[in-house]
Structures are given as structure tokens and as C-alpha cells.
Design a protein around this motif. Structure first.
Motif, PDB file in Angstrom:
ATOM      1  N   LEU A  64      12.447 -43.562   3.639  1.00 20.19           N
ATOM      2  CA  LEU A  64      12.756 -44.431   4.776  1.00 20.19           C
ATOM      3  C   LEU A  64      12.757 -43.672   6.101  1.00 20.19           C
ATOM      4  CD1 LEU A  64      15.632 -46.653   3.341  1.00 20.19           C
ATOM      5  CD2 LEU A  64      13.249 -47.287   3.689  1.00 20.19           C
ATOM      6  N   ILE A  65      12.939 -42.361   6.035  1.00 24.67           N
ATOM      7  CA  ILE A  65      12.971 -41.557   7.253  1.00 24.67           C
ATOM      8  C   ILE A  65      11.662 -41.706   8.035  1.00 24.67           C
ATOM      9  CG2 ILE A  65      13.122 -39.198   8.153  1.00 24.67           C
ATOM     10  CD1 ILE A  65      14.924 -38.524   5.790  1.00 24.67           C
ATOM     11  N   VAL A  66      10.567 -41.922   7.315  1.00 25.34           N
ATOM     12  CA  VAL A  66       9.266 -42.086   7.958  1.00 25.34           C
ATOM     13  C   VAL A  66       8.821 -43.543   7.981  1.00 25.34           C
ATOM     14  CG1 VAL A  66       6.816 -41.502   7.829  1.00 25.34           C
ATOM     15  CG2 VAL A  66       8.537 -39.745   7.406  1.00 25.34           C
ATOM     16  N   THR A  67       8.974 -44.242   6.851  1.00 24.12           N
ATOM     17  CA  THR A  67       8.447 -45.612   6.768  1.00 24.12           C
ATOM     18  C   THR A  67       9.200 -46.591   7.657  1.00 24.12           C
ATOM     19  OG1 THR A  67       9.820 -46.066   4.804  1.00 24.12           O
ATOM     20  CG2 THR A  67       7.568 -45.304   4.435  1.00 24.12           C
ATOM     21  N   LEU A  68      10.511 -46.438   7.781  1.00 26.08           N
ATOM     22  CA  LEU A  68      11.274 -47.372   8.614  1.00 26.08           C
ATOM     23  C   LEU A  68      10.834 -47.326  10.076  1.00 26.08           C
ATOM     24  CD1 LEU A  68      13.674 -49.454   8.685  1.00 26.08           C
ATOM     25  CD2 LEU A  68      15.025 -47.549   9.549  1.00 26.08           C
ATOM     26  N   PRO A  69      10.747 -46.146  10.701  1.00 27.03           N
ATOM     27  CA  PRO A  69      10.299 -46.147  12.105  1.00 27.03           C
ATOM     28  C   PRO A  69       8.877 -46.668  12.279  1.00 27.03           C
ATOM     29  CG  PRO A  69      10.525 -43.904  11.262  1.00 27.03           C
ATOM     30  CD  PRO A  69      11.175 -44.802  10.273  1.00 27.03           C
ATOM     31  N   ILE A  70       7.991 -46.363  11.351  1.00 21.02           N
ATOM     32  CA  ILE A  70       6.620 -46.882  11.480  1.00 21.02           C
ATOM     33  C   ILE A  70       6.620 -48.400  11.397  1.00 21.02           C
ATOM     34  CG2 ILE A  70       4.371 -47.011  10.345  1.00 21.02           C
ATOM     35  CD1 ILE A  70       4.657 -44.066   9.631  1.00 21.02           C
ATOM     36  N   LEU A  71       7.380 -48.957  10.454  1.00 23.13           N
ATOM     37  CA  LEU A  71       7.460 -50.414  10.331  1.00 23.13           C
ATOM     38  C   LEU A  71       8.151 -51.031  11.545  1.00 23.13           C
ATOM     39  CD1 LEU A  71       8.377 -50.796   6.548  1.00 23.13           C
ATOM     40  CD2 LEU A  71       6.186 -51.300   7.643  1.00 23.13           C
ATOM     41  N   GLY A  72       9.137 -50.325  12.100  1.00 14.98           N
ATOM     42  CA  GLY A  72       9.812 -50.828  13.293  1.00 14.98           C
ATOM     43  C   GLY A  72       8.874 -50.908  14.478  1.00 14.98           C
ATOM     44  N   HIS A  73       8.139 -49.837  14.730  1.00 14.42           N
ATOM     45  CA  HIS A  73       7.163 -49.844  15.829  1.00 14.42           C
ATOM     46  C   HIS A  73       6.078 -50.896  15.573  1.00 14.42           C
ATOM     47  CE1 HIS A  73       8.900 -46.438  17.796  1.00 14.42           C
ATOM     48  NE2 HIS A  73       8.640 -45.594  16.823  1.00 14.42           N
ATOM     49  N   THR A  74       5.659 -51.020  14.309  1.00  6.87           N
ATOM     50  CA  THR A  74       4.635 -52.007  13.966  1.00  6.87           C
ATOM     51  C   THR A  74       5.113 -53.420  14.267  1.00  6.87           C
ATOM     52  OG1 THR A  74       3.732 -50.574  12.221  1.00  6.87           O
ATOM     53  CG2 THR A  74       3.224 -52.928  12.081  1.00  6.87           C
ATOM     54  N   THR A  75       6.382 -53.692  13.970  1.00  7.11           N
ATOM     55  CA  THR A  75       6.938 -55.022  14.209  1.00  7.11           C
ATOM     56  C   THR A  75       6.872 -55.386  15.683  1.00  7.11           C
ATOM     57  OG1 THR A  75       8.428 -54.851  12.307  1.00  7.11           O
ATOM     58  CG2 THR A  75       9.011 -56.455  14.004  1.00  7.11           C
ATOM     59  N   TRP A  76       7.123 -54.421  16.552  1.00  2.79           N
ATOM     60  CA  TRP A  76       7.023 -54.699  17.985  1.00  2.79           C
ATOM     61  C   TRP A  76       5.606 -55.133  18.366  1.00  2.79           C
ATOM     62  CZ3 TRP A  76       9.604 -55.691  22.281  1.00  2.79           C
ATOM     63  CH2 TRP A  76       8.899 -55.632  23.488  1.00  2.79           C
ATOM     64  N   HIS A  77       4.629 -54.398  17.886  1.00  2.00           N
ATOM     65  CA  HIS A  77       3.240 -54.710  18.242  1.00  2.00           C
ATOM     66  C   HIS A  77       2.782 -56.015  17.585  1.00  2.00           C
ATOM     67  CE1 HIS A  77       2.546 -51.033  20.473  1.00  2.00           C
ATOM     68  NE2 HIS A  77       3.132 -50.354  19.503  1.00  2.00           N
ATOM     69  N   LEU A  78       3.306 -56.311  16.404  1.00  2.00           N
ATOM     70  CA  LEU A  78       2.984 -57.587  15.769  1.00  2.00           C
ATOM     71  C   LEU A  78       3.570 -58.743  16.578  1.00  2.00           C
ATOM     72  CD1 LEU A  78       1.662 -59.010  13.389  1.00  2.00           C
ATOM     73  CD2 LEU A  78       3.815 -58.777  12.133  1.00  2.00           C
ATOM     74  N   TYR A  79       4.785 -58.549  17.085  1.00  2.94           N
ATOM     75  CA  TYR A  79       5.400 -59.558  17.958  1.00  2.94           C
ATOM     76  C   TYR A  79       4.542 -59.795  19.194  1.00  2.94           C
ATOM     77  CZ  TYR A  79       8.083 -60.423  22.243  1.00  2.94           C
ATOM     78  OH  TYR A  79       8.486 -60.852  23.491  1.00  2.94           O
ATOM     79  N   ARG A  80       4.020 -58.746  19.784  1.00  3.43           N
ATOM     80  CA  ARG A  80       3.204 -58.876  20.982  1.00  3.43           C
ATOM     81  C   ARG A  80       1.906 -59.633  20.694  1.00  3.43           C
ATOM     82  NH1 ARG A  80       5.082 -58.620  25.650  1.00  3.43           N
ATOM     83  NH2 ARG A  80       3.479 -57.312  26.607  1.00  3.43           N
ATOM     84  N   LYS A  81       1.400 -59.497  19.470  1.00  6.52           N
ATOM     85  CA  LYS A  81       0.193 -60.219  19.093  1.00  6.52           C
ATOM     86  C   LYS A  81       0.498 -61.666  18.694  1.00  6.52           C
ATOM     87  CE  LYS A  81      -2.266 -56.129  17.380  1.00  6.52           C
ATOM     88  NZ  LYS A  81      -3.449 -56.276  18.264  1.00  6.52           N
ATOM     89  N   ALA A  82       1.670 -61.901  18.141  1.00  4.45           N
ATOM     90  CA  ALA A  82       1.996 -63.214  17.579  1.00  4.45           C
ATOM     91  C   ALA A  82       2.552 -64.189  18.601  1.00  4.45           C
ATOM     92  CB  ALA A  82       2.991 -63.060  16.425  1.00  4.45           C
ATOM     93  N   VAL A  83       3.130 -63.678  19.686  1.00  7.19           N
ATOM     94  CA  VAL A  83       3.803 -64.551  20.651  1.00  7.19           C
ATOM     95  C   VAL A  83       3.270 -64.288  22.057  1.00  7.19           C
ATOM     96  CG1 VAL A  83       6.025 -65.266  21.616  1.00  7.19           C
ATOM     97  CG2 VAL A  83       5.891 -64.538  19.224  1.00  7.19           C
TER      98      VAL A  83
END
Length: 275
Positions: free
Chosen positions: A247-266
Motif C-alpha cells: 500500500l505504500i506505493v499502490t495507495l498514492p498511485i491510486l489516489g493521484h489517479t482518482t484525481w485525474h479520473l475525476y477531472r476526466k469524468a466531471v
């Protein structure tokens, strides 16, 4: 308008009065692109990601250790899985890092942590309450199914619990029904939060609007978004296996990804004028 601790304007809090969120259809290519951007953000500012990832990994280990300490080792699995349900809330700091990188704003620990602290006065705090409520429902469901399928039997060791799970019909049914119900709860939470947390960080909408928008994102692209939700689940489960270290690596990558997905989705459009 909310300002961070260095006095810079960070959010358009009057956007809710001027614009409404509109949902875009998401394709697999958008998920892949958001993931690439998330990995790029992590590489650009790895210390922030590692900090939040370590916080999450340590918290997960503490919860599991406490379940063993209080002789509730049979709850370690649902507790561990339930713990990462609050991931979207913990990832708020990561959303802020990605937001600032996107806008080329000054990035500092004081600014990021200050924005996170400021959320207790905003609608995002209500979203945190929603997540905690669903987490409590998750644990209530586990205890209820334990009572229905296994009675109120205690387990002296975690090994004894696993033996019952995989060698008895009652234990097998508990695993099947528990995971099905848990998947439904996770789907509900995913639908409510997939873009609501970054939306509330970015704009000053109420949390009900944020949840409705999040659900609309999933309904607009159900196959892609639910597939992404399952991918997140598998990634997090794999990351939890070696004492939450992944999680030390996967959580931050998924967190940053979620931001960019939000920018694409809304996207945001001006409200129609009333005649």
C-alpha cells in the motif's frame, strides 16, 4: 474563498453558485491515461505519496494487531478489508498534491496538510461521516453473518478460524455470503465516493450533490467504472498481502489517479438562466 496557510487562493468556492457539475462518459482509454498521470504525479513528488502510503500501511497493521491482542483474530480479515474503505478520505492529501501540480501552484507540507485540516469545516467532513457509517455497516454485517452461520462461537486462534472457514459447510457459506454482501457494500461506497471526495476538495458543493454526481459517473459508464472498481479491489488486496507493505506505493498511485479520473469524468457548465 478558502485560502491555504501561505495565503494563496486554492479553491473556487463560488463555483456552486455559478456552475453545475456535468458527467462525461468514461472509456478504458481514460482510465489508462488517468493511471499514467497518477504514476507521473507520484514520480514527481514521491515523498508525499510515500508519507500517506506509510500512514495507511501502519494503520492497517495496527488494526490487525489489535484484533489479535483482544482475541478477536477472526475479525482481522474483515477489519483489514474494511479499513481500506476509508481510503478515499485519507487520499485527500494526494488529491491536493495532484491539484497543485496540475495548476503549477506552490507545493508544501504546510499547504497540503493545512488544506486537509480545513476540510473539517467544509462538506468533505460530511462525506467522511458517510464513509465511517458504511464502515460500521460493514462490521455489523460481519458480526451478523458470524452469528447466523457460526453461532456465537469463539475462536482461540486465527488458525482455528481458518480451519472452520475452509473445512465446514457453515464456514464456507459464511465466506461466500460474506464476500457477496461485502462486494455489494463496496460497490455502493465506490459509487458514492469515486469522484465525490476530489469534487468537494476542488469545488464548494454540498456533499449530497457530490454523491449524486459520483453515482452519475458510474451510471454513465457502468462497465468501465465497475471494472475499475474491481481493479482497485484486486490491487489493494494484493497490496495488503505482505503486511500492507504494498500500500505504500499502490495507495498514492491510486489516489493521484482518482484525481485525474475525476477531472476526466466531471466538467462544469454555467447554470441555465431563469427567464
Amino acid at each position: 474563498m478558502v485560502r491555504d496557510h501561505i495565503g494563496q487562493a486554492t479553491h473556487l468556492d463560488d463555483a456552486a453558485e455559478r456552475q453545475i457539475p456535468v458527467v462525461n462518459k468514461i472509456e478504458i482509454a481514460d482510465i489508462v491515461d488517468a493511471l499514467k498521470l497518477g504514476m507521473k504525479d507520484f514520480r514527481r513528488q514521491p515523498l508525499y505519496g510515500l508519507f500517506f502510503g506509510c500512514f495507511f500501511a501502519i494503520g492497517g497493521n495496527m488494526i490487525v494487531l489489535m484484533s489479535f491482542f483482544y482475541n478477536q483474530s477472526h475479525l482481522s480479515y474483515p477489519l483489514a478489508v474494511g479499513f481500506w474503505l476509508i481510503g478515499p478520505f485519507i487520499a485527500v492529501g494526494l488529491y491536493e498534491v495532484s491539484r497543485r501540480l496540475e495548476k503549477n501552484e506552490e507545493l508544501s507540507w504546510r499547504g497540503v496538510l493545512g488544506i486537509m485540516w480545513d476540510q473539517h469545516r467544509r462538506e468533505l467532513a460530511w462525506m467522511a461521516f458517510v464513509v465511517i457509517f458504511i464502515l460500521l455497516m460493514w462490521m455489523f454485517e460481519v458480526r451478523l453473518l458470524l452469528a447466523l452461520f457460526l453461532g456465537f462461537s469463539g475462536f482461540s486462534t486465527f488458525g482455528e478460524f481458518l480451519q472452520v472457514m475452509f473445512t465446514t459447510p457453515q464456514g464456507f457459506m459464511f465466506l461466500v455470503v460474506g464476500n457477496v454482501v461485502g462486494a455489494l457494500i463496496s460497490l455502493i461506497l465506490f459509487s458514492l465516493t469515486v469522484v465525490s471526495f476530489p469534487l468537494l476538495l476542488d469545488r464548494s458543493y454540498d456533499f449530497i450533490t457530490a454523491m449524486i454526481t459520483s453515482v452519475k459517473v458510474v451510471l454513465a459508464s457502468p462497465v468501465v467504472m465497475i471494472g475499475w472498481g474491481w481493479a482497485i479491489t484486486l490491487i489493494l488486496l494484493a497490496s495488503m498481502a505482505p503486511a500492507f507493505i504494498g500500500l505504500i506505493v499502490t495507495l498514492p498511485i491510486l489516489g493521484h489517479t482518482t484525481w485525474h479520473l475525476y477531472r476526466k469524468a466531471v466538467r462544469f457548465e454555467d447554470k441555465p438562466k431563469l427567464n
